[in-house]
Design a protein around this motif. Structure first.
Motif, mmCIF file in Angstrom:
data_model
loop_
_atom_site.group_PDB
_atom_site.id
_atom_site.type_symbol
_atom_site.label_atom_id
_atom_site.label_comp_id
_atom_site.label_asym_id
_atom_site.label_seq_id
_atom_site.Cartn_x
_atom_site.Cartn_y
_atom_site.Cartn_z
ATOM 1 N N ARG A 168 48.285 44.522 34.741
ATOM 2 C CA ARG A 168 47.433 45.536 34.873
ATOM 3 C C ARG A 168 46.326 45.256 33.819
ATOM 4 N NH1 ARG A 168 44.004 48.206 35.362
ATOM 5 N NH2 ARG A 168 43.710 50.244 36.160
ATOM 6 N N SER A 169 46.885 45.025 32.690
ATOM 7 C CA SER A 169 45.909 44.709 31.562
ATOM 8 C C SER A 169 45.014 43.443 31.985
ATOM 9 C CB SER A 169 46.507 44.214 30.331
ATOM 10 O OG SER A 169 47.551 45.261 29.854
ATOM 11 N N GLU A 170 45.351 42.518 32.533
ATOM 12 C CA GLU A 170 44.695 41.460 32.875
ATOM 13 C C GLU A 170 43.647 41.777 34.024
ATOM 14 O OE1 GLU A 170 42.879 37.535 33.262
ATOM 15 O OE2 GLU A 170 44.067 38.626 31.771
ATOM 16 N N LEU A 171 44.075 42.440 34.995
ATOM 17 C CA LEU A 171 43.326 43.102 36.020
ATOM 18 C C LEU A 171 42.145 44.033 35.721
ATOM 19 C CD1 LEU A 171 45.949 43.833 38.930
ATOM 20 C CD2 LEU A 171 44.234 42.097 38.836
ATOM 21 N N ALA A 172 42.470 44.846 34.242
ATOM 22 C CA ALA A 172 41.411 45.635 33.767
ATOM 23 C C ALA A 172 40.324 44.667 33.248
ATOM 24 C CB ALA A 172 42.075 46.469 32.632
ATOM 25 N N ARG A 173 40.574 43.574 32.682
ATOM 26 C CA ARG A 173 39.626 42.288 32.088
ATOM 27 C C ARG A 173 38.811 41.987 33.293
ATOM 28 N NH1 ARG A 173 38.596 37.483 31.739
ATOM 29 N NH2 ARG A 173 40.505 36.877 32.816
ATOM 30 N N LEU A 174 39.664 41.545 34.511
ATOM 31 C CA LEU A 174 38.923 41.020 35.587
ATOM 32 C C LEU A 174 37.923 42.270 36.349
ATOM 33 C CD1 LEU A 174 41.673 39.074 37.323
ATOM 34 C CD2 LEU A 174 39.606 37.907 36.286
ATOM 35 N N GLU A 175 38.360 43.292 36.202
ATOM 36 C CA GLU A 175 37.686 44.314 37.002
ATOM 37 C C GLU A 175 36.227 44.703 36.068
ATOM 38 O OE1 GLU A 175 38.788 48.515 38.911
ATOM 39 O OE2 GLU A 175 39.572 48.062 37.113
ATOM 40 N N GLN A 176 36.542 44.421 34.835
ATOM 41 C CA GLN A 176 35.110 44.405 34.077
ATOM 42 C C GLN A 176 34.089 43.374 34.503
ATOM 43 O OE1 GLN A 176 34.117 46.959 31.685
ATOM 44 N NE2 GLN A 176 35.835 48.077 32.350
#
Length: 455
Positions: A320-328
């Motif tokens: 989830r943390s890595e996906l939050a970075r990708l989402e940005q």
């Protein structure tokens, strides 16, 4: 994070004269639990349904340690896990039911398991429900490693005796829960509690019908238990897999939640989710554990296209943390949703699915007419599912280095994509839960009828 329910969950209200149905499941992942919930939903208005989770029969901290050991094995040592799962598919039956030691090829896996479990340990103070399990876990960690030079005589017998004693201890706990509930029928969505109930029936401690419900597109040998007479299979191609004269097999399909019975049109699903109507949409799933979701999503976003990716990391906080970075970095092309109770909407909104080929994920994708490209397989039961997808031309296992090219090629070839979607729709079962519920109620009625005819 709480994975373990109470020993059993009672229905919301009592209704005189309604049958009592007991569901047995395992909460390690979400698939077996989701299947049990689907059956419960189909029975809700016609029976009182109780649920017992396998892990609730252990001390909570010991159960978490065992679960963590399993997850470490399947994620970090997939080849060894595959050997353990498929070695003659009778390994655990030999260990638990025979007087001889495990096959030599299993010894390395057993030693690895003991080492992982010993390093994880338990995380709660002394006492608690089934507190003595903590001592047993320590004994098992010490007993599991086998020395190849000592596989004879009292050494192997002592180890086998301890493992069998733990197995029988869990069965006695299940027996107590069953006696408290007093069901007229038992349905199991996982093979271990199913085997425990079947043993009770063989020993004359249980006299009600048992239904085994497959949540994968293949049948492991441990499902094949004397005392379990009814088997609900994931697909017609699995018929004949049980191979026991007394067993009755039904191609019901995997039980899915009610919303999958009539999936909505793609346009309506996209409008509900606020997705572009004309873009290609790929749904990335990793099951409840969210395995490899972040990695697969990163691969799919390597090229700037109009493709929109929806990623679901489940309860995997690292993903989830890595996906939050990708989402940005990819605001227009990536949406992240931790989990949903309306997976049918997301699947119908997508053009195809990428992810972990768990049985429920495969069944839900097919029910919605969506091909599934497996970006990672843990082997074992997921191997059955990958083989099924490949055999029927609706997906398969795709290596990381070709995943992006395969996805783009499929999305660009509308005729081929439509053909795969149509094929997936025809393969899908959308009424598995209602068929299983109908079978359960029919068996209860047959048993009641026989009881009334007895003088």
């Amino acid at each position: 994070m709480q994975w373990l329910p109470d020993t059993f969950r009672e229905p919301e209200a009592e209704h005189a004269g309604r049958p009592h149905v007991l569901l047995l499941t395992s909460g390690l992942g979400l698939g077996h639990v989701r299947a049990a919930q689907a059956i419960e939903a189909a029975l809700r208005d016609r029976a009182d349904v109780f649920t017992v989770d396998l892990w609730s029969l252990m001390n909570a901290s010991v159960a978490r340690a065992v679960q963590a050991t399993y997850l470490s094995l399947v994620q970090n040592y997939p080849q060894l896990y595959e050997r353990l799962y498929h070695l003659d598919e009778r390994t655990w039956r030999l260990v638990l039911e025979k007087e001889t030691g495990p096959p030599p090829d299993v010894l390395q896996v057993l030693e690895l398991i003991s080492g992982i479990a010993a390093n994880i340990g338990t995380d709660e103070p002394r006492g608690g429900r089934y507190g003595s399990d903590k001592l047993l876990l320590s004994l098992l960690c010490a007993a599991l490693p086998y020395d190849g030079d000592s596989l004879a005589g009292n050494g192997v017998r002592a180890r086998l005796a301890l493992m069998k004693w733990v197995w029988l201890r869990l069965i006695r706990r299940l027996d107590a829960a069953i006696r408290k509930i007093s069901p007229q029928l038992i349905i199991s969505t996982q093979m271990v509690p199913a085997a425990m109930a079947a043993r009770l029936k063989r020993r004359g401690k249980l006299r009600v019908p048992i239904i085994g419900v497959m949540t994968d597109f293949g049948v492991h040998d441990f499902w094949k238990q004397r005392g379990m007479e009814h088997y609900c299979l994931a697909h017609e191609s699995n018929l004949g897999s049980i191979g026991m004269p007394e067993a009755r097999e039904y191609a019901t399909g995997v039980p899915l939640m009610p919303d999958f019975s009539t999936p909505m049109p793609q346009g309506e699903a996209r409008r509900r989710l606020g997705l572009p109507l004309n873009a290609s949409v790929v749904l990335v799933l990793g099951g409840g554990l969210g395995l490899s979701v972040d990695g697969a999503t990163a691969l799919l976003l390597q090229r700037r296209t109009r493709m929109h990716v929806i990623a679901m990391p489940g309860r995997n906080q690292a993903a989830r943390s890595e996906l939050a970075r990708l989402e940005q970095a990819h605001r227009l092309n990536l949406s992240v949703c931790d989990w949903t109770d309306r997976m049918d909407i997301y699947l119908r909104a997508a053009d195809l699915v990428v992810g972990k080929p768990g049985g429920i994920t495969v069944a839900e994708s097919l029910a919605c007419g969506r091909p599934l490209l497996a970006s990672r397989s843990l082997g074992g039961q997921e191997g059955f599912n990958v083989d099924f997808l490949q055999r029927h031309g609706v997906g398969g296992l795709i290596a990381d280095d070709v995943l992006l090219d395969r996805v783009h090629a499929l999305l660009s070839d509308h005729e081929r994509l439509n053909l795969m979607q149509s094929r997936a729709w025809r393969l899908g079962h959308r009424d598995g839960a209602s068929q299983i519920a109908a079978l359960a109620l029919e068996l209860v009625m047959q048993r009641q009828s026989l009881a009334w005819q007895t003088p």
